[in-house]
Design a protein around this motif. Structure first.
Motif, PDB file in Angstrom:
ATOM      1  N   TYR A  84      -8.316  11.412  -9.542  1.00  0.00           N
ATOM      2  CA  TYR A  84      -9.655  10.823  -9.653  1.00  0.00           C
ATOM      3  C   TYR A  84     -10.494  11.125  -8.412  1.00  0.00           C
ATOM      4  O   TYR A  84     -11.727  11.177  -8.479  1.00  0.00           O
ATOM      5  N   GLN A  85      -9.843  11.365  -7.294  1.00  0.00           N
ATOM      6  CA  GLN A  85     -10.575  11.582  -6.050  1.00  0.00           C
ATOM      7  C   GLN A  85     -11.179  12.982  -5.931  1.00  0.00           C
ATOM      8  O   GLN A  85     -12.092  13.191  -5.141  1.00  0.00           O
ATOM      9  N   ILE A  86     -10.634  13.957  -6.683  1.00  0.00           N
ATOM     10  CA  ILE A  86     -11.115  15.334  -6.509  1.00  0.00           C
ATOM     11  C   ILE A  86     -11.561  16.035  -7.785  1.00  0.00           C
ATOM     12  O   ILE A  86     -12.394  16.932  -7.734  1.00  0.00           O
ATOM     13  N   ALA A 113      -0.342  16.137   4.796  1.00  0.00           N
ATOM     14  CA  ALA A 113      -1.574  15.588   5.363  1.00  0.00           C
ATOM     15  C   ALA A 113      -2.450  15.022   4.250  1.00  0.00           C
ATOM     16  O   ALA A 113      -2.559  15.597   3.163  1.00  0.00           O
ATOM     17  N   TRP A 114      -3.074  13.880   4.503  1.00  0.00           N
ATOM     18  CA  TRP A 114      -4.117  13.354   3.637  1.00  0.00           C
ATOM     19  C   TRP A 114      -5.420  13.571   4.365  1.00  0.00           C
ATOM     20  O   TRP A 114      -5.611  12.982   5.427  1.00  0.00           O
ATOM     21  N   SER A 115      -6.282  14.452   3.869  1.00  0.00           N
ATOM     22  CA  SER A 115      -6.151  15.073   2.571  1.00  0.00           C
ATOM     23  C   SER A 115      -6.514  16.542   2.701  1.00  0.00           C
ATOM     24  O   SER A 115      -7.093  16.958   3.695  1.00  0.00           O
ATOM     25  N   ILE A 146       4.930   6.639  -8.728  1.00  0.00           N
ATOM     26  CA  ILE A 146       3.763   5.793  -8.487  1.00  0.00           C
ATOM     27  C   ILE A 146       3.317   5.939  -7.049  1.00  0.00           C
ATOM     28  O   ILE A 146       4.152   5.975  -6.140  1.00  0.00           O
ATOM     29  N   ASN A 147       2.023   6.028  -6.849  1.00  0.00           N
ATOM     30  CA  ASN A 147       1.483   6.057  -5.498  1.00  0.00           C
ATOM     31  C   ASN A 147       1.080   4.652  -5.061  1.00  0.00           C
ATOM     32  O   ASN A 147       0.243   4.017  -5.694  1.00  0.00           O
ATOM     33  N   GLU A 148       1.699   4.183  -3.990  1.00  0.00           N
ATOM     34  CA  GLU A 148       1.312   2.925  -3.356  1.00  0.00           C
ATOM     35  C   GLU A 148       1.159   1.768  -4.348  1.00  0.00           C
ATOM     36  O   GLU A 148       0.049   1.264  -4.562  1.00  0.00           O
ATOM     37  N   PRO A 149       2.275   1.305  -4.880  1.00  0.00           N
ATOM     38  CA  PRO A 149       2.174   0.155  -5.796  1.00  0.00           C
ATOM     39  C   PRO A 149       1.541  -1.070  -5.124  1.00  0.00           C
ATOM     40  O   PRO A 149       0.921  -1.882  -5.818  1.00  0.00           O
ATOM     41  N   TYR A 175       1.473   6.659   5.608  1.00  0.00           N
ATOM     42  CA  TYR A 175       1.242   5.846   6.811  1.00  0.00           C
ATOM     43  C   TYR A 175      -0.111   6.152   7.442  1.00  0.00           C
ATOM     44  O   TYR A 175      -0.444   7.320   7.671  1.00  0.00           O
ATOM     45  N   TYR A 176      -0.865   5.114   7.755  1.00  0.00           N
ATOM     46  CA  TYR A 176      -2.148   5.281   8.437  1.00  0.00           C
ATOM     47  C   TYR A 176      -2.260   4.449   9.709  1.00  0.00           C
ATOM     48  O   TYR A 176      -2.772   4.916  10.712  1.00  0.00           O
ATOM     49  N   THR A 177      -1.780   3.207   9.656  1.00  0.00           N
ATOM     50  CA  THR A 177      -1.986   2.282  10.768  1.00  0.00           C
ATOM     51  C   THR A 177      -0.981   1.138  10.676  1.00  0.00           C
ATOM     52  O   THR A 177      -0.490   0.855   9.586  1.00  0.00           O
ATOM     53  N   THR A 204       4.316  11.312   2.913  1.00  0.00           N
ATOM     54  CA  THR A 204       3.583  11.865   1.774  1.00  0.00           C
ATOM     55  C   THR A 204       2.070  11.720   1.929  1.00  0.00           C
ATOM     56  O   THR A 204       1.323  12.283   1.128  1.00  0.00           O
ATOM     57  N   GLU A 205       1.636  10.953   2.940  1.00  0.00           N
ATOM     58  CA  GLU A 205       0.227  10.903   3.327  1.00  0.00           C
ATOM     59  C   GLU A 205       0.149  10.460   4.778  1.00  0.00           C
ATOM     60  O   GLU A 205       0.871   9.544   5.192  1.00  0.00           O
ATOM     61  N   ASN A 206      -0.742  11.098   5.511  1.00  0.00           N
ATOM     62  CA  ASN A 206      -1.106  10.652   6.859  1.00  0.00           C
ATOM     63  C   ASN A 206      -2.373  11.410   7.231  1.00  0.00           C
ATOM     64  O   ASN A 206      -2.467  12.609   6.975  1.00  0.00           O
ATOM     65  N   PHE A 260     -13.423  11.527  -2.953  1.00  0.00           N
ATOM     66  CA  PHE A 260     -13.867  10.178  -3.338  1.00  0.00           C
ATOM     67  C   PHE A 260     -12.917   9.151  -2.751  1.00  0.00           C
ATOM     68  O   PHE A 260     -11.789   9.005  -3.224  1.00  0.00           O
ATOM     69  N   GLU A 261     -13.366   8.457  -1.695  1.00  0.00           N
ATOM     70  CA  GLU A 261     -12.491   7.506  -1.013  1.00  0.00           C
ATOM     71  C   GLU A 261     -12.634   6.111  -1.635  1.00  0.00           C
ATOM     72  O   GLU A 261     -13.067   5.159  -0.997  1.00  0.00           O
ATOM     73  N   TRP A 262     -12.268   6.015  -2.915  1.00  0.00           N
ATOM     74  CA  TRP A 262     -12.184   4.747  -3.634  1.00  0.00           C
ATOM     75  C   TRP A 262     -13.407   3.854  -3.412  1.00  0.00           C
ATOM     76  O   TRP A 262     -14.522   4.314  -3.641  1.00  0.00           O
ATOM     77  N   ALA A 263     -13.228   2.633  -2.944  1.00  0.00           N
ATOM     78  CA  ALA A 263     -14.349   1.696  -2.829  1.00  0.00           C
ATOM     79  C   ALA A 263     -15.432   2.196  -1.860  1.00  0.00           C
ATOM     80  O   ALA A 263     -16.560   1.703  -1.878  1.00  0.00           O
ATOM     81  N   GLY A 276     -12.013   1.812  10.168  1.00  0.00           N
ATOM     82  CA  GLY A 276     -11.760   0.623  10.977  1.00  0.00           C
ATOM     83  C   GLY A 276     -10.280   0.433  11.223  1.00  0.00           C
ATOM     84  O   GLY A 276      -9.852  -0.611  11.712  1.00  0.00           O
ATOM     85  N   TRP A 277      -9.482   1.438  10.867  1.00  0.00           N
ATOM     86  CA  TRP A 277      -8.031   1.336  11.036  1.00  0.00           C
ATOM     87  C   TRP A 277      -7.645   1.778  12.443  1.00  0.00           C
ATOM     88  O   TRP A 277      -7.980   2.882  12.880  1.00  0.00           O
ATOM     89  N   ARG A 278      -6.925   0.914  13.154  1.00  0.00           N
ATOM     90  CA  ARG A 278      -6.502   1.164  14.524  1.00  0.00           C
ATOM     91  C   ARG A 278      -5.554   2.364  14.565  1.00  0.00           C
ATOM     92  O   ARG A 278      -4.615   2.442  13.774  1.00  0.00           O
ATOM     93  N   TYR A 289       1.240   8.622 -11.183  1.00  0.00           N
ATOM     94  CA  TYR A 289       0.234   7.566 -11.241  1.00  0.00           C
ATOM     95  C   TYR A 289      -0.396   7.343  -9.879  1.00  0.00           C
ATOM     96  O   TYR A 289       0.217   6.777  -8.989  1.00  0.00           O
ATOM     97  N   HIS A 290      -1.623   7.829  -9.744  1.00  0.00           N
ATOM     98  CA  HIS A 290      -2.396   7.557  -8.527  1.00  0.00           C
ATOM     99  C   HIS A 290      -3.662   6.806  -8.961  1.00  0.00           C
ATOM    100  O   HIS A 290      -4.781   7.246  -8.723  1.00  0.00           O
ATOM    101  N   TRP A 291      -3.420   5.716  -9.709  1.00  0.00           N
ATOM    102  CA  TRP A 291      -4.403   4.651  -9.929  1.00  0.00           C
ATOM    103  C   TRP A 291      -5.377   4.825 -11.082  1.00  0.00           C
ATOM    104  O   TRP A 291      -6.165   3.920 -11.340  1.00  0.00           O
TER     105      TRP A 291
HETATM  106  C1  PNW Z   1      -4.282   5.577   0.290  1.00  0.00           C
HETATM  107  N1  PNW Z   1      -5.666  -0.410   2.408  1.00  0.00           N
HETATM  108  O1  PNW Z   1      -5.096   4.487  -0.061  1.00  0.00           O
HETATM  109  C2  PNW Z   1      -4.283   6.408  -0.968  1.00  0.00           C
HETATM  110  O2  PNW Z   1      -3.026   6.834  -1.412  1.00  0.00           O
HETATM  111  C3  PNW Z   1      -5.271   7.518  -0.957  1.00  0.00           C
HETATM  112  O3  PNW Z   1      -5.680   7.784  -2.280  1.00  0.00           O
HETATM  113  C4  PNW Z   1      -6.435   7.176  -0.047  1.00  0.00           C
HETATM  114  O4  PNW Z   1      -7.484   8.085  -0.134  1.00  0.00           O
HETATM  115  C5  PNW Z   1      -5.855   7.097   1.362  1.00  0.00           C
HETATM  116  O5  PNW Z   1      -4.781   6.177   1.441  1.00  0.00           O
HETATM  117  C6  PNW Z   1      -6.884   6.726   2.423  1.00  0.00           C
HETATM  118  O6  PNW Z   1      -7.378   5.430   2.192  1.00  0.00           O
HETATM  119  C7  PNW Z   1      -5.192   3.304   0.625  1.00  0.00           C
HETATM  120  O7  PNW Z   1      -6.704  -1.065   2.207  1.00  0.00           O
HETATM  121  C8  PNW Z   1      -6.336   2.551   0.389  1.00  0.00           C
HETATM  122  O8  PNW Z   1      -4.750  -0.870   3.145  1.00  0.00           O
HETATM  123  C9  PNW Z   1      -6.485   1.327   0.976  1.00  0.00           C
HETATM  124  C10 PNW Z   1      -5.490   0.832   1.805  1.00  0.00           C
HETATM  125  C11 PNW Z   1      -4.342   1.574   2.033  1.00  0.00           C
HETATM  126  C12 PNW Z   1      -4.194   2.822   1.440  1.00  0.00           C
END
Ligand code: PNW
Length: 453
Positions: A19-21, A405-407, A164-167, A294-296, A358-360, A412-415, A331-333, A120-122
């Protein structure tokens, strides 16, 4: 040789999601998904952005695979849009939807890039949401049927599957905070959804194995949870948030049982009607590798009258403020130590578990394209720091198989719609022109030397 080297055969890749691309949401018989519905709700997504056009990857996939080649990727993790395969979530299969992924996979194979598919990625078919979505057990059963279809069709070429991606996001952002589709704010439903996502994983894993389609995995957004202090109340808060972020997924997946404290927490919102005997055995399917996004880290402390986080049911009286320091545009540290700690913790708690990042990656307000270049020095620093952290985990004994690497490109970064850019490749949405950023160039060199200079 100097510098940090990764193990032989380490997988280097990048990830995206349908959905993002893809865009082309009305093309070739695709049915509506919950993200089409959610994005149409006023104020659900920044500036009313939707995935209708996105990166036009549905049309430009061949050029995008050529881009991946120029980066030297050995693997590419993409997701399959369920509503392209089964427009109403069950029953008849839409061959034109299958054909798109058939072409994409062939293109990847011809380029020598291993295709890794997320099922399933949402983007749930809206027809299934109308019947309760993931809060309904039926969705897990339909998911297994869909998994069987794609595993049979693509299992000859796709040998690496993520169910499933990130249940956590699907359940708690989707059904508790309502920040993501379907935008529901009912914690009781979120816990049922969490269970059915896990059940769907288990049933799909069985279907993938039955098809002889290769390795089975799931991608979790586990996090290191950091206490505000070592006082008892802060430690109790950490334990609860660690439960919701990590143990509620890891324990059933790897040991077939929920942690007691999570059952108690869930019961505060709803009786456990949705957990049936035998479910634990279904959920606990052998995992060939565990995917970690992993992001933060997450910081939490007890603070009377704090509102808590709606995405963490029962967190009233907890404060989630991170300590001062560098943050990304989300806003993620930025804190790579959270990645090392998380990987080492998984290695200790679940002996012999192979993992893959699988993502960073990071969103930064990149400078514009100037003379065909985007100097995203912040992103290079972020990725470099996290690869060093990953390497430290390997040195500590973690069986780390790869890094995605993401991405691959801005999307389309969701919300947040198109207002947050995570790409190694810049996308000019007005023209769909792709421009590899400095980070893409840097990553190509990392891959070539299998490590950092
Ligand atoms: C992940 N949070 O989403 C997703 O797998 C990707 O589709 C997305 O683009 C990427 O990380 C960057 O956001 C998240 O609010 C969305 O904690 C929100 C959160 C965590 C991961």
């Amino acid at each position: 040789m100097s510098g940090l080297r990764f193990p032989d055969g380490f997988v280097w890749g990048a990830a995206t999601a349908s959905y993002q691309i893809e865009g082309s949401t009305g093309e070739d018989g695709r049915g509506p998904s919950i993200w089409d519905t959610f994005a149409a709700v006023p104020d659900a997504v920044t500036d009313g952005h939707t995935g209708e056009v996105a990166c036009e990857h549905y049309l430009r996939y061949a050029d995008d695979v050529a881009l991946m080649s120029s980066l030297g990727l050995s693997a590419y993790r993409f997701s399959i849009a369920w509503p392209r395969i089964q427009p109403s979530g069950s029953g008849p299969v839409n061959s034109r939807g299958l054909d798109f992924y058939d072409r994409l996979i062939d293109e990847l194979c011809a380029a020598g890039i291993s295709p890794m598919a997320t099922l399933y990625h949402w983007d749930l078919p809206q027809a299934l949401q109308n019947r309760g979505g993931w809060a309904a057990r039926e969705t897990a059963e339909r998911f297994a049927e869909y998994a069987a279809v794609v595993a049979a069709k693509f299992g000859d070429r796709v040998r690496s599957w993520f169910t499933i991606n990130e249940p956590w996001c699907a359940a708690f952002l989707g059904y508790a905070s309502g920040d993501h589709a379907p935008g529901i704010t009912a914690p009781a439903q979120a816990f049922a959804a969490a269970h059915h996502l896990l059940l769907g994983h288990g049933l799909a894993a069985q279907a993938i194995r039955a098809a002889g389609a290769g390795e089975v995995s799931i991608a979790l957004n586990c996090t290191s949870v950091r206490p505000g202090s070592d006082n008892d109340e802060d430690i109790a808060a950490v334990e609860q948030i660690d439960g919701l972020s990590n143990r509620i997924w890891l324990e059933p997946l790897l040991r077939g049982e929920y942690p007691d404290d999570m059952l108690t927490l869930a019961e505060r919102f709803t009786p456990l009607w949705y957990v049936k005997s035998g479910d634990g055995a279904i959920i606990k399917q052998p995992l060939d590798v565990l995917g970690i996004n992993y992001y933060t880290p997450t910081w939490v402390r007890a603070r009377r009258n704090a509102q808590g986080s709606p995405a963490h049911p029962g967190s009233e009286g907890m404060d989630f403020t991170a300590p001062n320091g560098p943050v990304t545009e989300m806003g993620w540290r930025v804190d790579p130590t959270g990645l090392t700690d998380l990987l080492v913790r998984l290695h200790k708690d679940y002996e012999g578990l192979p993992v893959m990042i699988t993502e960073n990656g990071a969103a930064y307000a990149d400078s514009a394209v100037v003379d065909g270049q985007v100097q995203d020095v912040d992103r290079v620093a972020y990725l470099d720091g996290h690869l060093r952290a990953a390497h430290a985990a390997i040195s500590a004994g973690v069986d780390l198989r790869g890094y995605l690497a993401w991405s691959l490109m801005d999307n389309f970064e969701w919300a947040f719609g198109y207002t947050r850019r995570f790409g190694l490749v810049h996308v000019d949405y007005a023209t769909q022109r792709r421009t590899p950023k400095a980070s893409a160039d840097w990553y190509r060199k990392v891959i070539t030397r299998n490590g950092l200079a």
